[in-house]
Write a protein that holds these residues in place. Sequence first.
Motif, short mmCIF file in Angstrom:
data_model
loop_
_atom_site.label_atom_id
_atom_site.label_comp_id
_atom_site.label_asym_id
_atom_site.label_seq_id
_atom_site.Cartn_x
_atom_site.Cartn_y
_atom_site.Cartn_z
N ARG A 17 0.85 -1.20 0.00
CA ARG A 17 0.00 0.00 0.00
C ARG A 17 0.89 1.25 0.00
NH1 ARG A 17 -5.57 -0.65 3.28
NH2 ARG A 17 -6.15 1.00 1.82
N TYR A 22 0.68 4.91 4.61
CA TYR A 22 0.67 3.82 5.60
C TYR A 22 2.05 3.48 6.17
CZ TYR A 22 -4.11 3.33 4.05
OH TYR A 22 -5.43 3.59 3.77
N ASN A 73 -10.04 -1.84 13.27
CA ASN A 73 -9.77 -0.97 12.12
C ASN A 73 -10.59 -1.56 10.97
OD1 ASN A 73 -8.91 0.43 9.92
ND2 ASN A 73 -6.73 0.33 10.43
N ALA A 75 -11.07 -0.52 8.14
CA ALA A 75 -10.52 -0.14 6.83
C ALA A 75 -11.63 0.47 5.97
CB ALA A 75 -9.82 -1.33 6.19
N ALA A 76 -11.73 0.11 4.70
CA ALA A 76 -12.73 0.78 3.83
C ALA A 76 -14.16 0.53 4.28
CB ALA A 76 -12.53 0.33 2.38
N HIS A 79 -16.46 3.24 6.01
CA HIS A 79 -17.17 4.33 5.34
C HIS A 79 -18.57 3.94 4.83
CE1 HIS A 79 -13.25 5.97 5.87
NE2 HIS A 79 -12.71 5.11 5.01
N HIS A 99 -7.56 3.89 13.17
CA HIS A 99 -7.07 4.00 11.80
C HIS A 99 -5.60 4.37 11.84
CE1 HIS A 99 -11.12 3.76 10.22
NE2 HIS A 99 -11.47 4.58 11.20
N LEU A 100 -4.85 3.79 10.89
CA LEU A 100 -3.43 4.14 10.77
C LEU A 100 -3.29 5.58 10.29
CD1 LEU A 100 -2.36 0.84 8.99
CD2 LEU A 100 -1.54 1.57 11.23
N SER A 101 -4.03 5.91 9.24
CA SER A 101 -3.99 7.27 8.69
C SER A 101 -5.08 8.11 9.37
CB SER A 101 -4.23 7.22 7.18
OG SER A 101 -5.56 6.81 6.91
N ARG A 110 -13.80 9.35 2.68
CA ARG A 110 -13.28 8.79 3.93
C ARG A 110 -13.69 9.61 5.15
NH1 ARG A 110 -9.46 4.97 1.97
NH2 ARG A 110 -8.59 5.68 -0.01
C1 DQA Z 1 -7.73 3.00 7.10
C2 DQA Z 1 -8.38 4.22 6.44
C3 DQA Z 1 -9.46 3.80 5.45
O1 DQA Z 1 -10.02 4.94 4.82
C4 DQA Z 1 -8.86 2.90 4.38
O2 DQA Z 1 -9.87 2.44 3.52
C5 DQA Z 1 -8.05 1.78 4.91
C6 DQA Z 1 -7.21 2.01 6.09
C7 DQA Z 1 -6.55 3.39 8.01
O3 DQA Z 1 -6.17 2.57 8.83
O4 DQA Z 1 -5.99 4.47 7.86
O5 DQA Z 1 -7.99 0.71 4.33
O6 DQA Z 1 -8.72 2.38 7.92
#
Ligand code: DQA
Length: 143
Positions: A17, A22, A73, A75-76, A79, A99-101, A110
């Motif tokens: 990624r 990340y 987490n 992830a997508a 949303h 979330h990491l980000s 997002r």
């Molecule tokens: C995420 C943020 C989400 O928007 C993204 O789809 C991810 C990772 C994060 O950890 O920053 O897959 O959850």
Amino acid sequence: MKVLVLNGPNLGRLDIRDSAIYGDMTYASLVAHIEGAAKTHGFEADIRQSNDEAEIIGWLHEAADTRTPVIINPAAFTHYSYAIRDAAELVKAPLIEVHLSNPLSREEFRHTSVISGVANGTIAGFGPNSYVLALIALKALIS
Ligand code: DQA
């Protein structure tokens, strides 16, 4: 104390990624980071990752049945998955979204989390340390 750490789609492929978002960490090193922090804070972490919404829902049901706290987490799925939101709502032990980000500093799609409303809190933007901060918050919540 047990904690279930659930990771959603594509987090298993952190190695490929965008490293600007990340970082350079692989999923294996993220797991090692969380395991180390969990031990430090007196938790036994059961860390899982899936690309499958149904599997994550099953794990949340398991947490609901066993009253196990959850760090997730999504992830997508964050949303748009009302199904994961409804399953998260069944968990009566604390549930923390991580979330990491920082999704709020990224694309507009997002900016919405359908999970936050059923989480005790959300920690985002600190890379792997988002999970560490969640463990510290969890410890405070359950002590
Ligand atoms: C995420 C943020 C989400 O928007 C993204 O789809 C991810 C990772 C994060 O950890 O920053 O897959 O959850």
